[in-house]
Design an enzyme around this catalytic site. Structure first.
Site, PDB file in Angstrom:
ATOM      1  CG  ASN A 202       6.156  -8.374  -7.481  1.00 26.85           C
ATOM      2  OD1 ASN A 202       6.738  -9.404  -7.785  1.00 26.85           O
ATOM      3  ND2 ASN A 202       6.707  -7.464  -6.695  1.00 26.85           N
TER       4      ASN A 202
ATOM      5  NE  ARG B 143       9.076   2.832   2.140  1.00 25.11           N
ATOM      6  CZ  ARG B 143       8.734   1.648   1.646  1.00 25.11           C
ATOM      7  NH1 ARG B 143       7.548   1.482   1.056  1.00 25.11           N
ATOM      8  NH2 ARG B 143       9.559   0.625   1.701  1.00 25.11           N
TER       9      ARG B 143
ATOM     10  CE1 TYR C   5       7.698  -7.032   0.434  1.00 22.23           C
ATOM     11  CE2 TYR C   5       6.242  -5.353   1.340  1.00 22.23           C
ATOM     12  CZ  TYR C   5       6.815  -5.974   0.250  1.00 22.23           C
ATOM     13  OH  TYR C   5       6.528  -5.539  -1.016  1.00 22.23           O
TER      14      TYR C   5
ATOM     15  CG  ASP D  65       4.329   0.975   3.076  1.00 20.51           C
ATOM     16  OD1 ASP D  65       3.246   0.666   3.618  1.00 20.51           O
ATOM     17  OD2 ASP D  65       4.621   0.630   1.915  1.00 20.51           O
TER      18      ASP D  65
ATOM     19  CD  GLU E  59       1.820  -0.534  -2.334  1.00 23.06           C
ATOM     20  OE1 GLU E  59       2.390  -1.636  -2.296  1.00 23.06           O
ATOM     21  OE2 GLU E  59       2.347   0.513  -1.962  1.00 23.06           O
TER      22      GLU E  59
ATOM     23  NE  ARG F 272       1.539   4.623  -1.817  1.00 22.25           N
ATOM     24  CZ  ARG F 272       2.573   4.342  -2.608  1.00 22.25           C
ATOM     25  NH1 ARG F 272       2.971   5.193  -3.523  1.00 22.25           N
ATOM     26  NH2 ARG F 272       3.209   3.200  -2.493  1.00 22.25           N
TER      27      ARG F 272
ATOM     28  CG  HIS G 147       3.026   1.161  -6.062  1.00 22.45           C
ATOM     29  ND1 HIS G 147       3.821   1.134  -4.940  1.00 22.45           N
ATOM     30  CD2 HIS G 147       3.074  -0.094  -6.583  1.00 22.45           C
ATOM     31  CE1 HIS G 147       4.329  -0.070  -4.785  1.00 22.45           C
ATOM     32  NE2 HIS G 147       3.897  -0.836  -5.771  1.00 22.45           N
TER      33      HIS G 147
ATOM     34  CD  GLU H 230       6.951   3.512  -3.885  1.00 20.50           C
ATOM     35  OE1 GLU H 230       7.539   2.755  -3.103  1.00 20.50           O
ATOM     36  OE2 GLU H 230       5.803   3.285  -4.327  1.00 20.50           O
TER      37      GLU H 230
END
Length: 402
Positions: free
Chosen positions: A37, A147, A159, A210, A262, A283, A312, A339
């Site tokens: 990403n 979550r 965020y 988170d 993650e 994760r 993740h 997730e």
């Protein structure tokens, strides 16, 4: 079963994805996710310019040997770009081998260790009332684990708080947004959120949260301690984990379960955290931590120390990665939770997949390979567009930890 061709497919059906397609002399093809990403083209270049030329002519069945060849054969090891590239190759090779044997990937990983995979969804709201409503929506859909994230009073944006109900994309097109952050406002607010959620939903629903790496160790310790009455399934990414021993301080002060990893790329990123039992869930993701082969090694280390997996599964991992994660989840003994963020309708049309969701659980399907394919012609109608995750600054303008 020699590799005769390989190519990188870049597309953006709602968000950017990088996909590796490997083809063998038998006409079997396999897919691997290589999405990083905000740095997608770096991985695409690494694959096209440096990895694919090395693959041609190799036996696609020699998965472990090719993994070691790509990892140890390069002087400059590890790092997100390298490991995302190796992950893509590894995942595609597992896909090919399973297809050649006409079995789902999980059968090659030792078979199923469970009947289905517990997943959690993302409930978000601009404030506590909206988050409560979002959790209720997920509970009605059968989710057993959710979550919960909320906007923070006094902060314009936060965020991790999505803008859509069932799916959202946090990356911003063209240039990164900048979010203001205050740990003080956050720490004062979050316990109130979970007090309300427990009052509304009782003690049986699994609740997760988170922190997105934004706290110092002592701040994370305080939050974990204050959240203890609400029995979270886990507190995720409480502090940046480059300094692994910082989790010792958190562990001394709270029994709230901790999850992290993650952004990890290899077993070395989590070795101390696992061996000192400083975390409860690891994760690491298939796409970022060396593929199925390396993730299995991380899980084996974690099993020795009673640490469970919690891979993740955000939308910056394509359905190829989600399928690979589900095959891994189904097979690994010390699985914890997965997730699951819904992809956009455009993404699902480009990447057909056989995995399913029902009553808070998922299954990868029993078709050959990963059970995912890509419509290359449709993918070509969604060109790449540069996008970045937001940047955090403190209220005084100081750059802040992720």
């Amino acid at each position: 079963m020699r590799i005769t061709d390989a190519k990188v497919i870049i597309c953006s059906p709602g968000r950017n994805f990088v996909t590796l397609k490997i083809v063998t002399e038998d006409g079997i093809h396999g897919l691997g996710d290589a999405t990083l990403n905000g740095r997608e083209l770096a991985v695409a270049s690494y694959l096209s310019d440096h990895v694919i030329p090395l693959l041609i002519g190799h036996d696609a069945r020699r998965i472990e040997d090719l993994w070691q060849y790509l990892y140890k054969g390069a002087y400059w090891r590890r790092g997100p770009v390298t490991m995302a590239s190796i992950s893509a190759v590894d995942t595609a090779l597992w896909d090919i081998k399973a297809k050649s044997l006409n079995v789902p990937v999980y059968q090659l990983l030792g078979g199923a260790s469970r009947d289905a995979i517990l997943v959690y969804g993302h409930a978000n709201g601009k404030d506590i009332d909206a988050t409560v409503a979002a959790v209720a929506d997920y509970a009605k859909l059968g989710y057993k684990a959710i979550r919960a994230q909320s906007g923070i009073p006094g902060l314009a944006s936060t965020y991790g708080v999505g803008r859509g109900k069932m799916s959202y994309e946090p990356a911003e097109k063209d240039a990164p947004a900048e979010d203001a952050w205050s740990s003080e406002l956050y720490l004062n607010f979050v316990p109130r959120l979970f007090e309300r959620l427990r009052k509304e939903f009782g003690s049986d629903l699994h609740l997760l949260h988170d922190a997105h790496h934004r706290l110092t160790p002592i701040e994370a310790a305080r939050l974990g301690k204050e959240l203890e009455p609400y029995h979270l399934f886990w507190l995720e990414d409480p502090t940046p984990a480059e300094l692994q021993e910082s989790f010792r301080l958190i562990r001394r002060h709270t029994t709230t379960p901790l999850a992290v990893g993650e952004v990890f790329n290899s077993i070395f990123d989590c070795q101390q955290l696992i061996q000192e039992q400083l975390i409860d869930y690891i994760r690491a993701a298939v796409v970022h931590a060396g593929g199925i082969s390396h993730l299995r090694k991380i899980a084996s280390l974690a099993e020795l120390y009673q640490v469970r997996t919690g891979c993740h599964g955000a939308t910056d991992m394509s359905p190829v990665c989600m399928a690979a994660a589900l095959h891994f989840d189904l097979s690994v003994h010390n699985f914890g939770i997965q997730e699951y963020m819904h992809h956009s309708a455009e993404t699902d049309r480009v990447f057909s997949h056989s995995y399913t969701f029902a009553d808070g659980m998922m299954h990868p399907g029993d078709g050959p390979g990963l059970g995912v394919d890509i419509d290359e012609q449709l993918a070509s109608t969604y060109p790449y567009r540069r996008a970045y995750l937001p940047i955090n600054r403190k209220l005084d303008g100081t750059m802040h930890n992720w």
